[in-house]
Design an enzyme around this catalytic site. Structure first.
Site, short mmCIF file in Angstrom:
data_model
loop_
_atom_site.label_atom_id
_atom_site.label_comp_id
_atom_site.label_asym_id
_atom_site.label_seq_id
_atom_site.Cartn_x
_atom_site.Cartn_y
_atom_site.Cartn_z
N HIS A 170 61.15 33.61 57.76
CA HIS A 170 60.09 32.26 57.70
C HIS A 170 60.09 31.80 56.59
O HIS A 170 60.12 30.58 56.64
CB HIS A 170 58.78 32.65 58.63
CG HIS A 170 58.72 31.42 59.04
ND1 HIS A 170 58.73 30.81 58.87
CD2 HIS A 170 58.19 32.18 60.34
CE1 HIS A 170 57.67 29.97 59.54
NE2 HIS A 170 57.43 30.62 60.85
N GLU A 410 76.11 19.72 67.86
CA GLU A 410 77.17 20.35 68.46
C GLU A 410 78.07 20.24 67.59
O GLU A 410 78.62 20.03 65.98
CB GLU A 410 77.94 18.30 68.71
CG GLU A 410 79.24 17.81 69.13
CD GLU A 410 79.46 18.45 70.25
OE1 GLU A 410 80.02 19.28 71.11
OE2 GLU A 410 77.98 17.30 71.37
#
Length: 467
Positions: A170, A410
């Site tokens: 993280h 995408e």
């Protein structure tokens, strides 16, 4: 009304029959300057791994083996702009602060196969414990003290679909910078330029010198254990924070809200403003989807764990939620800032007020938590963290993955069918994440509670929506 679906464990695939085909380290193709990367006080307390899953359906033009080669090549190229990913976490012996030792230590890359088809996995939205098989948490040949900051596991399903399991420390990314990392991965895998140039200047969130705490910070608690170490729950009384592992068995429910449910909640909150003769544009602007959902969830969570004694109504409940501070600072941070630029906002009210208040009032309380996060408040919180190394403190954290947009990235072979965190049962963390068809709007609310509290939460949730 919003419908919780209790998917019994018997309907979940318990073994994905995953076989590891290859496991290796990917190294940056260029020489990396050996240096230590500064980590802000926000980064300092986030020394733990986060896993996300990204599922893709079959694309005949891009068989899994071909995609895996493309991803591996793209990751190698990404280690140039994201040079710190090949580094390792270390503690500075002089300052006691965590740093990233930037070196060409490599990131993990694992290729695997499953005997299941993607359809056989069933409902991808419901957290399936077997999904752990789609993420590699430890590299088998690594030294204990040489844990990669990033490991990617690519798993091919029998149908031609596949999953990408991404584990990152993280410290390296928050949700927004993870999204940009994925967009860059998609771009480079298609031999396109970077979609967005990462900003690696962690010093932009350095504490002031000397630190100046100019606000009280009841949303934070001083840690009594060294940063990055897990107390195993033993010192929970000394360290009450939202990352505590709850030992009692928990029920898991997902409460699904459609876009119409959210519109109805917003209309209800605005109508409350009308009834209170306080219907101005400023108040209506506070009636956002996040604020109305937060108000609803807060009421249900607080009242579900309250007993029926009269004095329990005086108990204070605190909701915590994350605020991206990139645009809150003066000057603003670059949107492409790669570190953790998220602070904890909060709202506090008595259980009596949460039970009796209108939705408009609950929205107002949540909104006050958002508006509190000014440049000076954020700087004060960063300085507080520099002095005390604290974690968020409250009754529960509402963690929103709702609009991060992982599903919208995408790739050459198409967008993910679904992207989600690898979920652990935490009583004091409630997750918001999108429906599997994100274009339809709406949100899923994932709640884990002891059985009796879950029954109360569910009843409160439905009663609130029905009225």
């Amino acid at each position: 009304m919003g419908t919780p679906y209790n998917q019994g464990s018997t309907s979940l695939v318990k073994d994905l029959k995953v076989t590891i085909q290859d496991s290796t380290l990917i190294f940056c193709p260029q020489e990396i300057e050996k240096k230590s990367m500064f980590l802000s006080s926000i980064d300092q307390v986030l020394n733990f791994d986060v896993q996300t899953l990204h599922f893709f359906t079959k694309n005949p033009s891009y068989p899994p083996k071909e995609v895996f080669k493309m991803i591996k090549s793209a990751l190698e190229k990404l280690l140039v702009p994201y040079f710190f990913l090949g580094g390792r976490i270390k503690t500075n012996s002089e300052t006691g602060r965590l740093e990233i030792e930037c070196k060409n230590g490599g990131i993990g890359f694992v290729e695997a196969s499953s005997e299941c088809t993607l359809d056989e996995l069933g409902d991808l939205v419901y957290p399936n414990p077997s999904f752990e098989q789609l993420v590699t948490k430890k590299m088998s040949f690594e030294n204990v003290d040489d844990h990669p900051l990033c490991i990617v596991q690519m798993t091919a399903f029998k149908c031609g679909g596949f999953a990408m399991g991404l584990q990152t420390n993280h410290i390296t990314f928050d949700g927004i910078s993870t999204k940009y990392f994925l967009q860059n991965l998609a771009a480079l895998s298609a031999d396109k330029p970077l979609a967005i140039i990462p900003c690696n200047q962690r010093e932009l969130l350095a504490a002031r010198s000397p630190p100046r705490v100019t606000f009280p910070h009841p949303e934070l608690v001083d840690l009594k254990i060294p940063i990055g170490q897990d107390d195993g729950g033993e010192s929970h009384e000394q360290n009450p924070n939202i990352f505590y592992n709850y030992s009692q068995p928990l029920d898991l429910n997902i409460f699904s809200l459609s876009s119409d449910h959210i519109l109805n909640l917003k209309a209800k909150a605005k109508n409350d403003n009308d009834n209170d003769n306080d219907n101005d544009n400023e108040n209506d602007n506070k009636v956002t989807g996040f604020n109305v959902i937060s108000g609803l969830v807060w009421r249900c969570k607080a009242l579900s764990c309250n007993n029926n004694k009269e004095d329990s109504k005086d108990r204070l409940s605190t909701i915590l939620f994350a605020i991206d501070i990139r645009s809150k600072l003066n000057p603003p941070l670059p949107p492409s800032y790669t570190g953790n630029a998220v602070l904890t906002a909060y709202a506090t009210a008595s259980c009596k007020e949460l039970e009796e208040a209108s939705l408009s009032r609950l929205v107002e309380l949540v909104s006050e938590g958002v508006s509190r996060m000014t440049d000076e408040y954020a700087r004060s919180a960063i300085d507080w963290g520099e002095l005390y190394k604290g974690f968020p403190k409250g009754e529960f954290l509402l963690s929103s993955w709702w609009k991060l947009g992982f599903n919208l990235v995408e790739y050459s072979w198409g967008k993910p069918k679904y992207s989600c965190p690898l979920v652990y049962h935490r009583k004091d963390i409630i997750l918001l994440f999108p429906h599997i068809d994100e274009s339809k709007g709406g949100v899923n609310v994932l709640v884990a509670l002891p059985h009796d509290e879950m029954l109360k939460f569910q009843a409160l949730f439905h009663n609130f929506l029905a009225n």
